[in-house]
Design a protein around this motif. Structure first.
Motif, PDB file in Angstrom:
ATOM      1  N   SER A 106      17.885  -8.567 102.891  1.00  0.00           N
ATOM      2  CA  SER A 106      16.203  -9.017 103.409  1.00  0.00           C
ATOM      3  C   SER A 106      16.205  -9.721 104.789  1.00  0.00           C
ATOM      4  O   SER A 106      16.632 -10.341 104.812  1.00  0.00           O
ATOM      5  CB  SER A 106      14.891  -9.554 102.155  1.00  0.00           C
ATOM      6  OG  SER A 106      15.477 -11.103 102.343  1.00  0.00           O
TER       7      SER A 106
ATOM      8  N   GLY B  90       7.834  -7.155 103.212  1.00  0.00           N
ATOM      9  CA  GLY B  90       7.168  -7.425 102.454  1.00  0.00           C
ATOM     10  C   GLY B  90       5.642  -7.116 101.637  1.00  0.00           C
ATOM     11  O   GLY B  90       4.791  -7.564 103.174  1.00  0.00           O
TER      12      GLY B  90
ATOM     13  N   ARG C 205      19.967 -13.233 102.698  1.00  0.00           N
ATOM     14  CA  ARG C 205      17.959 -13.358 102.994  1.00  0.00           C
ATOM     15  C   ARG C 205      18.292 -13.672 105.019  1.00  0.00           C
ATOM     16  O   ARG C 205      19.285 -15.094 105.677  1.00  0.00           O
ATOM     17  CB  ARG C 205      17.637 -14.570 102.465  1.00  0.00           C
ATOM     18  CG  ARG C 205      17.125 -13.803 101.498  1.00  0.00           C
ATOM     19  CD  ARG C 205      16.158 -15.138 100.477  1.00  0.00           C
ATOM     20  NE  ARG C 205      17.599 -16.019 100.028  1.00  0.00           N
ATOM     21  CZ  ARG C 205      16.675 -17.485  99.267  1.00  0.00           C
ATOM     22  NH1 ARG C 205      15.987 -18.070  99.361  1.00  0.00           N
ATOM     23  NH2 ARG C 205      18.396 -18.099  99.417  1.00  0.00           N
TER      24      ARG C 205
ATOM     25  N   ASP D  13       5.629 -12.801 104.169  1.00  0.00           N
ATOM     26  CA  ASP D  13       6.869 -11.202 104.697  1.00  0.00           C
ATOM     27  C   ASP D  13       6.972 -11.065 105.823  1.00  0.00           C
ATOM     28  O   ASP D  13       8.392 -10.383 106.300  1.00  0.00           O
ATOM     29  CB  ASP D  13       7.109 -10.667 103.259  1.00  0.00           C
ATOM     30  CG  ASP D  13       7.099 -11.035 102.162  1.00  0.00           C
ATOM     31  OD1 ASP D  13       7.470 -12.313 101.965  1.00  0.00           O
ATOM     32  OD2 ASP D  13       6.825 -10.584 100.699  1.00  0.00           O
TER      33      ASP D  13
ATOM     34  N   GLN E 152      12.850 -11.040 106.674  1.00  0.00           N
ATOM     35  CA  GLN E 152      11.051 -11.847 106.372  1.00  0.00           C
ATOM     36  C   GLN E 152      11.494 -12.335 107.148  1.00  0.00           C
ATOM     37  O   GLN E 152      11.764 -13.743 107.556  1.00  0.00           O
ATOM     38  CB  GLN E 152      10.962 -12.144 105.201  1.00  0.00           C
ATOM     39  CG  GLN E 152      11.433 -10.897 103.896  1.00  0.00           C
ATOM     40  CD  GLN E 152      11.519 -10.920 102.589  1.00  0.00           C
ATOM     41  OE1 GLN E 152      11.570 -11.905 102.126  1.00  0.00           O
ATOM     42  NE2 GLN E 152      10.653 -10.635 102.043  1.00  0.00           N
TER      43      GLN E 152
ATOM     44  N   LEU F  74      15.218  -4.472 102.673  1.00  0.00           N
ATOM     45  CA  LEU F  74      13.727  -4.941 102.292  1.00  0.00           C
ATOM     46  C   LEU F  74      13.355  -5.723 103.774  1.00  0.00           C
ATOM     47  O   LEU F  74      14.076  -6.887 104.193  1.00  0.00           O
ATOM     48  CB  LEU F  74      13.640  -5.736 101.026  1.00  0.00           C
ATOM     49  CG  LEU F  74      11.596  -6.377 101.667  1.00  0.00           C
ATOM     50  CD1 LEU F  74      10.967  -5.593 101.840  1.00  0.00           C
ATOM     51  CD2 LEU F  74      11.685  -7.079 100.013  1.00  0.00           C
TER      52      LEU F  74
ATOM     53  N   SER G 232      20.879  -5.210  99.026  1.00  0.00           N
ATOM     54  CA  SER G 232      20.244  -5.993  98.667  1.00  0.00           C
ATOM     55  C   SER G 232      19.895  -6.869  99.945  1.00  0.00           C
ATOM     56  O   SER G 232      19.975  -7.961  99.571  1.00  0.00           O
ATOM     57  CB  SER G 232      20.908  -6.228  97.393  1.00  0.00           C
ATOM     58  OG  SER G 232      20.725  -5.503  95.950  1.00  0.00           O
TER      59      SER G 232
END
Length: 199
Positions: free
Chosen positions: A74, A110, A45, A115, A76, A107, A72
């Motif tokens: 992210s 979001g 993350r 996000d 944000q 990602l 996987s």
């Protein structure tokens, strides 16, 4: 630093609440000689809706580089090229976020309130895909536009460049502005939906 600000690899990392290439106030450029952050990892993350995002600016290269066949990850709640709260110009010399060398399954943004990433003032594109993989979703970000009520923040060449992509990626529900909203070069199977371009 004369090279990169932060380089991370491995699995299950959290990078939140950092000032990378900017001063203590988060609105002035200090900079690293190359990129702000380079990540070759999985289940990581970079910024977090609950823990807080990073302010990444002032770097000679890209703000954030994602590379390699990780999965996987992210990105944000970050400010990239714009200062704390969307104020100030702390541009990176190249793109805000650069995905390459088969980077995929990321990602970026979001659907949630906290996000979104705010990406502006950078010297190339806000987000650049170049020879990346698929499975990445860019959703709900403000690219070339700061948070509502702040000043226009275009990236030098445009909001998003997608180049040499052969697997599906998704650009959904973003606010995009600049010289070009989205530019696709030698791409197949890319998905654009519900974006606000030039608004």
């Amino acid at each position: 630093n004369v090279s990169n600000g932060l380089v991370i690899s491995g699995w299950s990392n959290v990078v939140a609440g950092n000032l990378i290439g900017v001063d203590d106030d988060g609105r002035g450029r200090l900079g690293n000689g190359r990129h702000g952050m380079v990540a070759q990892c999985s289940y990581t993350r970079i910024g977090d809706p609950a823990l807080g995002g990073n302010i990444i600016g002032g770097n000679g290269g890209h703000g954030l580089v994602l590379l390699g066949a990780g999965m996987s990850n992210s990105v944000q709640n970050n400010y990239i090229g714009v200062g704390r709260g969307g104020t100030g110009n702390v541009y990176n010399g190249l793109s805000g976020i650069f995905l390459t060398n088969w980077a995929g399954q990321v990602l970026i943004g979001g659907p949630g309130t906290n996000d979104a990433n705010y990406i502006g003032h950078n010297g190339f594109y806000g987000i650049c895909f170049d020879d990346a993989s698929g499975g990445t979703t860019v959703r709900g970000n403000w690219i070339g536009l700061p948070p509502p009520g702040q000043h226009f923040a275009p990236n030098e060449h445009g909001a998003i460049l997608m180049k040499e992509l052969q697997s599906a990626n998704y650009v959904v529900g973003n606010h995009l502005d600049g010289y070009v909203g989205v530019k696709l070069v030698h791409c197949w199977y890319q998905w654009m939906e519900d974006n606000f371009i030039g608004l």
